[in-house]
Design a protein around this motif. Structure first.
Motif, PDB file in Angstrom:
ATOM      1  N   HIS A 156      39.911 -27.674 -13.681  1.00  0.00           N
ATOM      2  CA  HIS A 156      39.821 -27.027 -14.985  1.00  0.00           C
ATOM      3  C   HIS A 156      38.843 -27.681 -15.943  1.00  0.00           C
ATOM      4  N   GLY A 157      38.143 -28.737 -15.518  1.00  0.00           N
ATOM      5  CA  GLY A 157      37.067 -29.279 -16.320  1.00  0.00           C
ATOM      6  C   GLY A 157      37.490 -30.282 -17.375  1.00  0.00           C
ATOM      7  N   LEU A 158      38.753 -30.295 -17.795  1.00  0.00           N
ATOM      8  CA  LEU A 158      39.185 -31.192 -18.852  1.00  0.00           C
ATOM      9  C   LEU A 158      39.677 -32.506 -18.265  1.00  0.00           C
ATOM     10  N   LYS A 159      39.209 -33.604 -18.827  1.00  0.00           N
ATOM     11  CA  LYS A 159      39.565 -34.914 -18.305  1.00  0.00           C
ATOM     12  C   LYS A 159      40.707 -35.569 -19.078  1.00  0.00           C
ATOM     13  N   GLU A 160      40.855 -35.227 -20.352  1.00  0.00           N
ATOM     14  CA  GLU A 160      41.879 -35.882 -21.163  1.00  0.00           C
ATOM     15  C   GLU A 160      42.825 -34.913 -21.862  1.00  0.00           C
ATOM     16  N   GLY A 161      42.501 -33.662 -21.921  1.00  0.00           N
ATOM     17  CA  GLY A 161      43.379 -32.688 -22.566  1.00  0.00           C
ATOM     18  C   GLY A 161      43.592 -32.964 -24.036  1.00  0.00           C
ATOM     19  N   GLY A 162      42.596 -33.574 -24.702  1.00  0.00           N
ATOM     20  CA  GLY A 162      42.733 -33.866 -26.120  1.00  0.00           C
ATOM     21  C   GLY A 162      43.862 -34.832 -26.411  1.00  0.00           C
ATOM     22  N   MET A 194      35.211 -39.085 -32.709  1.00  0.00           N
ATOM     23  CA  MET A 194      34.137 -38.371 -32.032  1.00  0.00           C
ATOM     24  C   MET A 194      34.378 -36.860 -32.038  1.00  0.00           C
ATOM     25  N   GLN A 195      33.314 -36.114 -32.250  1.00  0.00           N
ATOM     26  CA  GLN A 195      33.391 -34.650 -32.237  1.00  0.00           C
ATOM     27  C   GLN A 195      33.912 -34.142 -30.887  1.00  0.00           C
ATOM     28  N   PRO A 196      34.578 -32.981 -30.862  1.00  0.00           N
ATOM     29  CA  PRO A 196      35.048 -32.425 -29.582  1.00  0.00           C
ATOM     30  C   PRO A 196      33.888 -32.120 -28.642  1.00  0.00           C
ATOM     31  N   PHE A 197      34.188 -32.130 -27.350  1.00  0.00           N
ATOM     32  CA  PHE A 197      33.232 -31.675 -26.343  1.00  0.00           C
ATOM     33  C   PHE A 197      34.040 -31.044 -25.208  1.00  0.00           C
ATOM     34  N   VAL A 198      33.375 -30.317 -24.344  1.00  0.00           N
ATOM     35  CA  VAL A 198      34.072 -29.454 -23.388  1.00  0.00           C
ATOM     36  C   VAL A 198      34.903 -30.212 -22.370  1.00  0.00           C
ATOM     37  N   ASP A 199      34.623 -31.487 -22.162  1.00  0.00           N
ATOM     38  CA  ASP A 199      35.405 -32.260 -21.197  1.00  0.00           C
ATOM     39  C   ASP A 199      36.729 -32.747 -21.769  1.00  0.00           C
TER      40      ASP A 199
END
Length: 281
Positions: free
Chosen positions: A191-197, A156-161
């Motif tokens: 900080h808005g990120l749920k998984e940190g990539g 899946m393409q990146p997204f802001v979360d």
């Protein structure tokens, strides 16, 4: 006596099966992978020995051909090296701070990724910590796993979360970067990120936040002649490899196969690093 014999037999079976295995200093990271801590205190994840798919036939010419690489087991930092840990290295080893830093910025950055150091300084930090920079192959396996995915989290393409990317111009450390552990519980709200990539092995920010120096010299055609077992890159070169994409990059640069490079003395706010270590050390 019969009951005692039965209990003893059950205990022996449990020991043999590992149910009552002895405790070790190795911990679990929540994904089932083992972790240890290097001399700098940073948690490291064990990447098991075995093959994985490296490169991409659909990517840029320097990512081709797609090929199978087999690596021995190794450890790699779960998180990008933080500014706080890098500051301790500067003080302990009497090194110069990155040119974009000042004392106040270093103290304020804390658990944000350290950025702005050269390849030479990144390699020196890892050596100081009893580790080394990961090879390009080690980095890609840790980011990609063994199923040929396009990004650390899948196709899946990146997204802001999920990743810190495409932020445009640099504003400040506190605004542009996110903490290296921003995917952990309690950090997502701030900080808005749920998984940190997060990668298949539980590594954070293998895409976005800070791009990362790796050990190898860069050769755009290296994959055409790369050994199948534990490649370490060309013997020499003019530039070192950079992986992972940064806060400034578009999605295409965040792919796990994307390869970039710069001279070893290059310093930039988009580039940080993490360290690796041979298994068994």
């Amino acid at each position: 006596m019969a009951h005692r014999s039965i209990r003893l037999s059950i205990l022996l079976i449990m020991l043999a099966s590992g149910v009552l295995a002895a405790e070790t200093p190795v911990a679990k990271n929540g994904t089932g992978s083992e972790t240890v801590r290097g001399k700098d205190g940073a948690p490291m994840i064990l990447i098991p020995a075995g093959p994985f798919l490296m490169g991409s036939n659909d990517g840029l010419p320097n990512e081709r051909p797609e090929h199978t690489v087999t690596l021995p087991a190794y450890y790699i930092d779960q998180f990008e090296v933080t500014a706080g840990r890098y500051q301790k290295f500067i003080e302990s080893a009497n090194r110069n701070i990155p040119p974009t830093w000042d004392d106040e910025a270093a103290q304020a950055m804390g658990d944000l990724p350290a950025v702005g150091m050269s390849w030479n300084d990144a390699a020196a930090y890892c050596k100081w910590a009893g580790k080394r920079l990961p090879t390009e192959a080690e980095w890609e396996k840790a980011a990609r796993g063994t199923d040929g995915r396009r990004y650390p989290w899948g196709h899946m393409q990146p997204f802001v979360d999920i990743a810190n990317y495409n932020r445009g111009m640099w504003v400040s450390e506190a605004v542009t970067l996110v903490p290296v552990n921003s995917g952990l519980e309690g950090m997502s709200v701030r900080h808005g990120l749920k998984e940190g990539g997060k990668s298949p092995y539980g590594l954070f920010h293998m895409a976005g936040n800070a791009a990362e120096w790796v050990a190898d010299w860069y050769d755009r055609e290296f994959y055409q002649k790369s050994p199948a077992a534990n490649p370490t890159g060309p013997a020499s070169g003019e530039k070192r490899v950079i992986r992972g994409g940064s806060w400034a990059d578009l999605p295409n640069a965040l792919r796990v196969t994307a390869r970039f490079s710069a001279e070893p003395d290059y310093e930039d706010r988009t580039i940080g690093f993490r360290c690796a270590m041979d298994a068994g050390k």
